[in-house]
Design an enzyme around this catalytic site. Structure first.
Site, PDB file in Angstrom:
ATOM      1  CE  LYS A   4      -2.093  -0.675   3.931  1.00  0.00           C
ATOM      2  NZ  LYS A   4      -1.487  -1.909   4.386  1.00  0.00           N
ATOM      3  NE  ARG A  15      -3.628  -0.767  10.410  1.00  0.00           N
ATOM      4  CZ  ARG A  15      -2.666  -0.289   9.641  1.00  0.00           C
ATOM      5  NH1 ARG A  15      -2.798   0.870   9.060  1.00  0.00           N
ATOM      6  NH2 ARG A  15      -1.570  -0.994   9.436  1.00  0.00           N
ATOM      7  NE  ARG A  59       8.436  -2.921   5.726  1.00  0.00           N
ATOM      8  CZ  ARG A  59       7.156  -2.564   5.829  1.00  0.00           C
ATOM      9  NH1 ARG A  59       6.455  -2.289   4.754  1.00  0.00           N
ATOM     10  NH2 ARG A  59       6.591  -2.509   7.008  1.00  0.00           N
ATOM     11  NE  ARG A 118       7.138  -0.311   9.821  1.00  0.00           N
ATOM     12  CZ  ARG A 118       5.966  -0.302   9.162  1.00  0.00           C
ATOM     13  NH1 ARG A 118       5.903   0.241   7.970  1.00  0.00           N
ATOM     14  NH2 ARG A 118       4.892  -0.808   9.695  1.00  0.00           N
ATOM     15  NE  ARG A 163       2.867  -4.569  10.968  1.00  0.00           N
ATOM     16  CZ  ARG A 163       3.989  -4.615  10.240  1.00  0.00           C
ATOM     17  NH1 ARG A 163       5.084  -5.182  10.730  1.00  0.00           N
ATOM     18  NH2 ARG A 163       4.021  -4.093   9.040  1.00  0.00           N
TER      19      ARG A 163
HETATM   20  P1  ADP Z   1       1.576  -1.802   7.984  1.00  0.00           P
HETATM   21  O1  ADP Z   1       0.453  -1.631   7.009  1.00  0.00           O
HETATM   22  O2  ADP Z   1       2.865  -2.232   7.366  1.00  0.00           O
HETATM   23  O3  ADP Z   1       1.233  -2.642   9.198  1.00  0.00           O
HETATM   24  P2  ADP Z   1       1.410   1.053   8.768  1.00  0.00           P
HETATM   25  O4  ADP Z   1       2.577   1.900   8.498  1.00  0.00           O
HETATM   26  O5  ADP Z   1       0.169   1.273   7.970  1.00  0.00           O
HETATM   27  O6  ADP Z   1       1.973  -0.412   8.600  1.00  0.00           O
HETATM   28  O7  ADP Z   1       0.997   1.119  10.314  1.00  0.00           O
HETATM   29  C1  ADP Z   1       1.933   0.872  11.326  1.00  0.00           C
HETATM   30  C2  ADP Z   1       1.251   0.868  12.680  1.00  0.00           C
HETATM   31  O8  ADP Z   1       0.673   2.165  12.959  1.00  0.00           O
HETATM   32  C3  ADP Z   1       0.083  -0.104  12.848  1.00  0.00           C
HETATM   33  O9  ADP Z   1       0.517  -1.417  13.148  1.00  0.00           O
HETATM   34  C4  ADP Z   1      -0.681   0.560  14.008  1.00  0.00           C
HETATM   35  O10 ADP Z   1      -0.037   0.329  15.239  1.00  0.00           O
HETATM   36  C5  ADP Z   1      -0.553   2.046  13.688  1.00  0.00           C
HETATM   37  N1  ADP Z   1      -1.669   2.505  12.833  1.00  0.00           N
HETATM   38  C6  ADP Z   1      -1.564   2.932  11.547  1.00  0.00           C
HETATM   39  N2  ADP Z   1      -2.761   3.272  11.041  1.00  0.00           N
HETATM   40  C7  ADP Z   1      -3.663   3.043  12.015  1.00  0.00           C
HETATM   41  C8  ADP Z   1      -5.085   3.190  12.111  1.00  0.00           C
HETATM   42  N3  ADP Z   1      -5.818   3.609  11.072  1.00  0.00           N
HETATM   43  N4  ADP Z   1      -5.681   2.871  13.293  1.00  0.00           N
HETATM   44  C9  ADP Z   1      -4.968   2.437  14.335  1.00  0.00           C
HETATM   45  N5  ADP Z   1      -3.629   2.258  14.303  1.00  0.00           N
HETATM   46  C10 ADP Z   1      -2.969   2.565  13.170  1.00  0.00           C
END
Ligand code: ADP
Length: 211
Positions: free
Chosen positions: A13, A88, A122, A155, A166
């Site tokens: 994404k 999410r 990654r 990360r 996750r």
């Molecule tokens: P990925 O899709 O690789 O898991 P992201 O960069 O989208 O990573 O998100 C990393 C972290 O940030 C998530 O695991 C969560 O802890 C937090 N996070 C991101 N977006 C949201 C959201 N919309 N609601 C709640 N937590 C979020």
């Protein structure tokens, strides 16, 4: 164009939102990037979410929604945007519906095995954010970014334990959004198991009808 990019962690994404943002001239708004930036700068928000994010759990809905609302109020987001990593949860989607009208939701489909493979190798550049993979897309010099010479890092939530969590969180909390947006006739399904270029073409085709 007001778009959501939806999919499990590791689906690509972020990479594709970056490319589409340039192509369509609309900002990429990544909640993950907003949280990581706050953590790096040790702001109040950063301190609040640091542990949650490194475990791979979700930040509470109210906090996340108010952040996004504030961001979407800024001038550059008026004519369009790509939301990458938001919503999410169903409550986040319902809150968003209260203040925005969307054009499409791009749904990135990929298997769990591919996600684990991608995320566990990654590496990201600390300076410019470019993304590498130790096996599939290594940097020319180990640990150094090809684009800017910055240092590469892993990360903290790309540990196997956090990746597994996750994925679990995704299945339980985020996957129900697929049916939610399908019902609203907004969903565009794409297969994101191939190269970024291949996925980019699929997105272009899926969004062509939006003009
Ligand atoms: P990925 O899709 O690789 O898991 P992201 O960069 O989208 O990573 O998100 C990393 C972290 O940030 C998530 O695991 C969560 O802890 C937090 N996070 C991101 N977006 C949201 C959201 N919309 N609601 C709640 N937590 C979020």
């Amino acid at each position: 164009m007001k778009l959501i990019f939806l999919g499990p962690p590791g689906a690509g994404k972020g990479t594709l939102a970056g490319l589409a943002s340039k192509e369509y001239g609309i900002p990429q708004i990544s909640t993950g990037d907003i949280f990581r930036d706050a953590i790096k700068r040790e702001t109040e928000l950063g301190k609040k979410v640091k542990q949650i994010v490194s475990r791979g759990d979700l930040v509470p809905d109210d906090l996340t929604v108010s952040l996004v609302k504030e961001r979407l109020d800024q001038a550059d987001a008026r004519k369009g945007y790509i939301l990458d990593g938001f919503p999410r949860t169903i409550p986040q989607a319902e809150a968003l519906q209260g203040f925005q009208t969307l054009d499409a939701v791009v749904n990135f489909a990929i298997s769990d095995a591919t996600v684990v493979e991608r995320l566990s190798g990654r590496e990201i550049c600390k300076s410019c954010g470019a993304i590498y993979h130790v096996k599939n897309m290594p940097s020319k010099v180990k640990g150094i970014c090809d684009a800017c010479g910055g240092p590469l890092y892993t990360r903290p939530d790309d540990s196997l334990e956090s990746i597994t969590n996750r994925l679990d969180v995704y299945r339980k909390q985020t996957e129900p959004l697929i049916a939610y947006y399908r019902d609203k006739k907004l969903l565009k399904d794409i297969d994101s198991s191939k190269s970024p270029e291949d996925t980019q073409v699929q997105i272009r085709v899926a969004l062509a009808s939006l003009g």
